[in-house]
Design a protein around this motif. Structure first.
Motif, PDB file in Angstrom:
ATOM      1  N   LEU A   1       0.813  -1.217   0.000  1.00 46.85           N
ATOM      2  CA  LEU A   1       0.000   0.000   0.000  1.00 46.85           C
ATOM      3  C   LEU A   1       0.847   1.267   0.000  1.00 46.85           C
ATOM      4  O   LEU A   1       0.542   2.220  -0.712  1.00 46.85           O
ATOM      5  CB  LEU A   1      -0.933  -0.016   1.224  1.00 46.85           C
ATOM      6  CG  LEU A   1      -1.973   1.095   1.317  1.00 46.85           C
ATOM      7  CD1 LEU A   1      -2.927   1.035   0.144  1.00 46.85           C
ATOM      8  CD2 LEU A   1      -2.739   0.988   2.635  1.00 46.85           C
TER       9      LEU A   1
ATOM     10  N   GLU B   1      -8.678   4.806   4.843  1.00 41.03           N
ATOM     11  CA  GLU B   1      -9.453   5.143   3.648  1.00 41.03           C
ATOM     12  C   GLU B   1      -9.722   3.937   2.768  1.00 41.03           C
ATOM     13  O   GLU B   1     -10.454   4.039   1.790  1.00 41.03           O
ATOM     14  CB  GLU B   1      -8.682   6.202   2.838  1.00 41.03           C
ATOM     15  CG  GLU B   1      -8.373   7.460   3.620  1.00 41.03           C
ATOM     16  CD  GLU B   1      -7.280   8.285   2.962  1.00 41.03           C
ATOM     17  OE1 GLU B   1      -6.932   7.979   1.811  1.00 41.03           O
ATOM     18  OE2 GLU B   1      -6.787   9.239   3.601  1.00 41.03           O
ATOM     19  N   THR B   2      -9.127   2.796   3.106  1.00 42.70           N
ATOM     20  CA  THR B   2      -9.306   1.586   2.287  1.00 42.70           C
ATOM     21  C   THR B   2      -9.950   0.479   3.109  1.00 42.70           C
ATOM     22  O   THR B   2     -11.161   0.481   3.310  1.00 42.70           O
ATOM     23  CB  THR B   2      -7.946   1.144   1.699  1.00 42.70           C
ATOM     24  OG1 THR B   2      -6.982   0.995   2.766  1.00 42.70           O
ATOM     25  CG2 THR B   2      -7.424   2.174   0.713  1.00 42.70           C
TER      26      THR B   2
ATOM     27  N   ASN C   1     -14.277  -0.469   5.220  1.00 45.02           N
ATOM     28  CA  ASN C   1     -15.214  -1.537   4.892  1.00 45.02           C
ATOM     29  C   ASN C   1     -16.009  -1.910   6.148  1.00 45.02           C
ATOM     30  O   ASN C   1     -15.422  -2.187   7.192  1.00 45.02           O
ATOM     31  CB  ASN C   1     -14.436  -2.758   4.374  1.00 45.02           C
ATOM     32  CG  ASN C   1     -15.341  -3.857   3.834  1.00 45.02           C
ATOM     33  OD1 ASN C   1     -16.380  -4.173   4.410  1.00 45.02           O
ATOM     34  ND2 ASN C   1     -14.941  -4.446   2.721  1.00 45.02           N
TER      35      ASN C   1
END
Length: 311
Positions: free
Chosen positions: A35, A243-244, A248
């Protein structure tokens, strides 16, 4: 005292690439890197292509050795997988190293089938860790079902046609019930994990007949960096995950998604200080000297030098 390793600068190591072709595109590299790891194709060309060439030579020599042994014994040739272990701290980039090597090695003609297994799948399920009071020691040696991992590697090395490994989800932070990764007689198996070079910490637990995970490795790699750099990368990754994955709704870490930068930095630093840093210093770093090759990274995630154990 003489070192058991030969040390190569980045420039010296780059020269060992010879004529090995670059077979990864920018698009592929973007999918392979972590990432917060912005690796370039020049990093692949300078570091990973020479390494893939070295490993290809090792694989070829090992295949010839097995063939010679089988000829001597009067047996038919049977494919025995070449197993590579990759160790290193959380956030040091060993997963990226493993994925890049898997891609490069699969494009050599004499070993096209390269599988990658992470030892996360051999962590005990959360319910077991909770029962044993080990949730805050996840990633420490005692949090793994080492016996199961050794059995898995033994079956792979013995040529069992299909061997299944449990699957771990970083999203739910747990083993996925009923889901398996099946390994079917690969030419090469890469095993990536924090403690793959680990031996018993307590000498009283050691047994003469005890088998370690690393006993099944034909080659081992340790991805190294200064702890302050690794901690910085860990904090950066934690902040990006807000943010990723953390956003979720199914994420185990959903509660961290709305933290401010300052709050996220504080939480990540606390996790590093209380868990990951301790694990690195106590369990992971002491295994560095057992690796056959050490990739030494600088603050920018780029490999600055390579150490290769003398034969």
């Amino acid at each position: 005292m003489a070192s058991p390793y030969m040390t190569f600068s980045r420039e010296q190591w780059r020269g060992l690439r010879a004529s090995t072709p670059l077979t990864i595109s920018d698009e592929e590299l973007a999918c392979l890197q972590g990432l917060n790891e912005k690796l370039s194709l020049s990093e692949v060309a300078d570091i990973y292509l020479p390494l893939s060439r070295l490993l290809n030579l090792y694989v070829g020599a090992t295949q010839e050795l097995y063939h010679a042994t089988h000829t001597f014994l009067g047996k038919q040739d049977k494919k025995v997988p070449f197993i590579i272990g990759i160790a290193g701290s959380v956030a040091v980039g060993k997963s990226t190293t493993a994925r890049i090597l898997q891609t490069l090695l699969s494009r050599w003609p004499n070993h096209p089938k390269v599988d990658l297994v992470t030892t996360d799948g051999f962590l005990y399920p959360n319910r077991v860790l909770e029962e044993r009071g080990l949730m805050k020691r996840k990633g420490f040696p005692e949090s793994y079902n080492t016996k199961r991992l050794v059995s898995f590697l033994s079956d792979v090395k013995s040529g069992v046609p299909e061997v299944a490994a449990p699957v771990y989800s970083h999203l739910v932070y747990d083993i996925v019930p009923g889901e398996w990764q099946v390994v079917r007689e690969p030419d090469i198996l890469i095993v990536e994990g924090l403690n793959v070079l680990q031996t018993p910490v307590d000498e009283k637990q050691r047994r003469v007949t005890e088998v370690f995970v690393s006993d099944f490795f034909d080659f081992s790699i340790y991805v190294d960096a200064r702890e302050e750099d690794i901690m910085k990368w860990y904090v950066e990754r934690f902040k990006l995950l807000r943010e990723t994955a953390f956003s979720n709704p199914a994420s185990y870490f959903r509660r961290y998604a709305n933290l401010t930068d300052e709050e996220a930095t504080a939480v990540a630093t606390s996790i590093w200080t209380e868990i990951n840093g301790i694990n690195l210093r106590k369990n992971i770093l002491p295994t560095r000297g057992r690796a056959q090759l050490i990739l030494e990274k600088g603050p920018d995630h780029m490999v600055q030098s390579v150490k290769l154990r003398r034969l």
